[in-house]
Design an enzyme around this catalytic site. Structure first.
Site, PDB file in Angstrom:
ATOM      1  N   ASP A   1      -1.523  -1.132  -3.821  1.00  0.00           N
ATOM      2  CA  ASP A   1      -2.658  -1.478  -3.000  1.00  0.00           C
ATOM      3  C   ASP A   1      -3.007  -0.103  -2.366  1.00  0.00           C
ATOM      4  O   ASP A   1      -2.134   0.665  -1.915  1.00  0.00           O
ATOM      5  CB  ASP A   1      -2.213  -2.620  -1.755  1.00  0.00           C
ATOM      6  CG  ASP A   1      -4.005  -2.846  -1.111  1.00  0.00           C
ATOM      7  OD1 ASP A   1      -3.488  -2.985   0.212  1.00  0.00           O
ATOM      8  OD2 ASP A   1      -4.800  -2.573  -1.604  1.00  0.00           O
TER       9      ASP A   1
ATOM     10  N   SER B   1       0.923  -1.427  -0.110  1.00  0.00           N
ATOM     11  CA  SER B   1      -0.047  -0.061   0.141  1.00  0.00           C
ATOM     12  C   SER B   1       0.921   1.406   0.012  1.00  0.00           C
ATOM     13  O   SER B   1       2.109   1.130   0.570  1.00  0.00           O
ATOM     14  CB  SER B   1      -0.900  -0.071   1.228  1.00  0.00           C
ATOM     15  OG  SER B   1       0.078   0.153   2.376  1.00  0.00           O
TER      16      SER B   1
ATOM     17  N   ASN C   1      -8.022  -9.817  -0.953  1.00  0.00           N
ATOM     18  CA  ASN C   1      -6.581  -9.116  -0.214  1.00  0.00           C
ATOM     19  C   ASN C   1      -6.400  -9.594   1.163  1.00  0.00           C
ATOM     20  O   ASN C   1      -7.447  -9.871   2.007  1.00  0.00           O
ATOM     21  CB  ASN C   1      -6.769  -7.657  -0.135  1.00  0.00           C
ATOM     22  CG  ASN C   1      -6.658  -6.929  -1.368  1.00  0.00           C
ATOM     23  OD1 ASN C   1      -6.502  -7.505  -2.554  1.00  0.00           O
ATOM     24  ND2 ASN C   1      -6.648  -5.558  -1.359  1.00  0.00           N
TER      25      ASN C   1
ATOM     26  N   ASP D   1      -7.295   4.495  -4.996  1.00  0.00           N
ATOM     27  CA  ASP D   1      -8.018   4.498  -3.878  1.00  0.00           C
ATOM     28  C   ASP D   1      -8.740   5.996  -3.554  1.00  0.00           C
ATOM     29  O   ASP D   1      -8.136   6.476  -2.891  1.00  0.00           O
ATOM     30  CB  ASP D   1      -7.749   3.827  -2.630  1.00  0.00           C
ATOM     31  CG  ASP D   1      -8.696   3.652  -1.566  1.00  0.00           C
ATOM     32  OD1 ASP D   1      -8.517   2.989  -0.682  1.00  0.00           O
ATOM     33  OD2 ASP D   1      -9.981   3.910  -1.824  1.00  0.00           O
TER      34      ASP D   1
ATOM     35  N   GLY E   1      -9.840  -7.039   3.072  1.00  0.00           N
ATOM     36  CA  GLY E   1     -10.149  -7.352   4.409  1.00  0.00           C
ATOM     37  C   GLY E   1     -10.240  -9.023   4.272  1.00  0.00           C
ATOM     38  O   GLY E   1     -11.235  -9.535   5.057  1.00  0.00           O
ATOM     39  N   GLY E   2      -9.417  -9.796   3.597  1.00  0.00           N
ATOM     40  CA  GLY E   2      -9.663 -11.132   3.436  1.00  0.00           C
ATOM     41  C   GLY E   2      -9.525 -11.840   4.869  1.00  0.00           C
ATOM     42  O   GLY E   2     -10.141 -12.786   5.252  1.00  0.00           O
TER      43      GLY E   2
ATOM     44  N   GLU F   1     -12.215   1.499  -5.863  1.00  0.00           N
ATOM     45  CA  GLU F   1     -13.163   1.121  -4.840  1.00  0.00           C
ATOM     46  C   GLU F   1     -14.425   1.751  -4.847  1.00  0.00           C
ATOM     47  O   GLU F   1     -14.366   3.224  -4.953  1.00  0.00           O
ATOM     48  CB  GLU F   1     -12.525   0.949  -3.359  1.00  0.00           C
ATOM     49  CG  GLU F   1     -13.324   0.798  -2.482  1.00  0.00           C
ATOM     50  CD  GLU F   1     -12.518   0.308  -1.116  1.00  0.00           C
ATOM     51  OE1 GLU F   1     -11.284   0.001  -1.053  1.00  0.00           O
ATOM     52  OE2 GLU F   1     -12.870   0.704  -0.006  1.00  0.00           O
TER      53      GLU F   1
ATOM     54  N   HIS G   1     -11.549  -4.232   7.302  1.00  0.00           N
ATOM     55  CA  HIS G   1     -10.200  -4.141   7.229  1.00  0.00           C
ATOM     56  C   HIS G   1      -9.753  -4.793   8.633  1.00  0.00           C
ATOM     57  O   HIS G   1     -10.423  -4.076   9.589  1.00  0.00           O
ATOM     58  CB  HIS G   1      -9.575  -2.785   6.823  1.00  0.00           C
ATOM     59  CG  HIS G   1      -9.498  -2.535   5.304  1.00  0.00           C
ATOM     60  ND1 HIS G   1      -9.868  -1.532   4.744  1.00  0.00           N
ATOM     61  CD2 HIS G   1      -8.809  -3.305   4.485  1.00  0.00           C
ATOM     62  CE1 HIS G   1      -9.577  -1.531   3.625  1.00  0.00           C
ATOM     63  NE2 HIS G   1      -8.986  -2.527   3.231  1.00  0.00           N
ATOM     64  N   GLY G   2      -8.709  -5.425   8.706  1.00  0.00           N
ATOM     65  CA  GLY G   2      -8.180  -5.856  10.267  1.00  0.00           C
ATOM     66  C   GLY G   2      -8.697  -6.879  10.818  1.00  0.00           C
ATOM     67  O   GLY G   2      -9.650  -7.482  10.143  1.00  0.00           O
TER      68      GLY G   2
END
Ligand code: G3H
Ligand code: ZN
Length: 296
Positions: free
Chosen positions: A97, A65, A242, A119, A221-222, A149, A193-194
């Site tokens: 990213d 990122s 991701n 983004d 946010g995988g 996005e 995310h996270g």
């Protein structure tokens, strides 16, 4: 053989170069693969991700990122990633990213990145379209795909906490993709995310978006999405997933365990090599899981 290169792939012959993002997506569609995109921060994680993909024999992305590029720069990461994949025969693309600006996109392209995200999802709708359009017109000159996005994810993306949970509005998808020209669309469908918030994937919404979108979908946010949910999203146009936190945890774990045992721990090389093995194993586990080759 020079014993100073056990870690890098210098001198081990040339099998693969970083592949173009369009080619990687085409390859994955032909083979029915889902492409995980693993976030790196540094040299160790970059090599570990490449090794893990090679161990599994499956394709994916190394990505970084804008926020994580504060520790290095696009040229350094591009050179590390190119060396990390050179002796393997699985296709890997290098992706920017959460690209925070057009300038970052340009710098990464010039450095050798083969796929990018701009983004601009935090901007108003029309501004998001305009920012993405600008990046698309530049990147398509160089044959590089652009991810955008629409919507916003809750959670912690590195050290930036997003409270808003603006799910992707399916009414806007067709026009956004058409007018922005993006090649991949990151969506907000209950993914986060996270690891501090539980994801709650809205499959009917994802299905509705997949029936409208003319481009492949990306799930950010995988980390933390259960394997059975990954199996479910595969049928709704998701091509890229991701993963950041799951790998970062593995990177930190070996140092954390050592420090808990001994506050004077200082064997950085051994802990770094162990951290690489942790990330390598997690990468292989996740890329197999998203391709339903193991039940995680
Ligand atoms: O862009 C990076 C990913 O969305 C990271 O998400 O840390 O929840 O896996 P994650
Ligand atoms: Zn993300």
């Amino acid at each position: 053989m020079n014993d100073f290169i056990p870690f890098t792939n210098e001198g081990r012959g040339e099998k693969m170069k970083l592949v173009n993002g369009f080619d990687l997506m085409q390859y994955a569609k032909q083979k029915g693969y889902i492409l995980p995109a693993f976030n790196t921060t540094d040299m160790e994680m970059t090599y570990a991700i490449a090794q893990g993909l090679s161990d599994a024999g499956l394709p994916g992305y190394i990505q970084i990122s804008s926020n994580n590029l504060r520790l290095s720069n696009p040229k350094m990461i591009a050179e590390l990633a190119a060396d990390a994949v050179r002796s393997y025969d699985i296709p890997v693309a290098l992706h920017l990213d959460h690209g925070k600006s057009f300038d970052h996109v340009k710098a990464c392209l010039e450095a050798g990145f083969t796929s990018v995200m701009i983004d601009a999802s935090h901007l108003a709708y029309e501004e998001n379209i305009a920012e993405v359009r600008k990046a698309v017109e530049y990147c398509h000159f160089y044959g590089i795909p652009v991810e955008a996005e629409l919507g916003a994810l809750r959670g912690k993306e590195e050290d930036i906490l997003h409270e808003s949970d603006a799910k992707t509005d399916p009414e806007l998808v067709e026009e956004f993709v058409r007018r922005s020209g993006c090649d991949l669309l990151a969506v907000s469908v209950g993914n986060v995310h996270g690891l501090s918030i539980q994801p709650d994937i809205d499959l009917p919404l994802l299905k509705q978006i997949s029936e409208i979108a003319e481009v492949p979908l990306v799930l950010h946010g995988g980390s933390g999405i259960p394997a059975e949910m990954i199996r479910a999203v595969r049928q709704y146009g998701v091509l890229k997933i991701n993963y950041g936190s799951d790998l970062r945890k593995e990177m930190i774990r070996s140092f954390g365990e050592a420090y808990e045992k001994d506050h004077n721990a200082h064997d950085v090389i051994s802990l770094s090599l162990q951290a690489v093995e942790n990330v390598r194993a997690k990468t292989a586990e996740l890329v197999k899981m998203v391709n339903c080759q193991v039940s995680a």
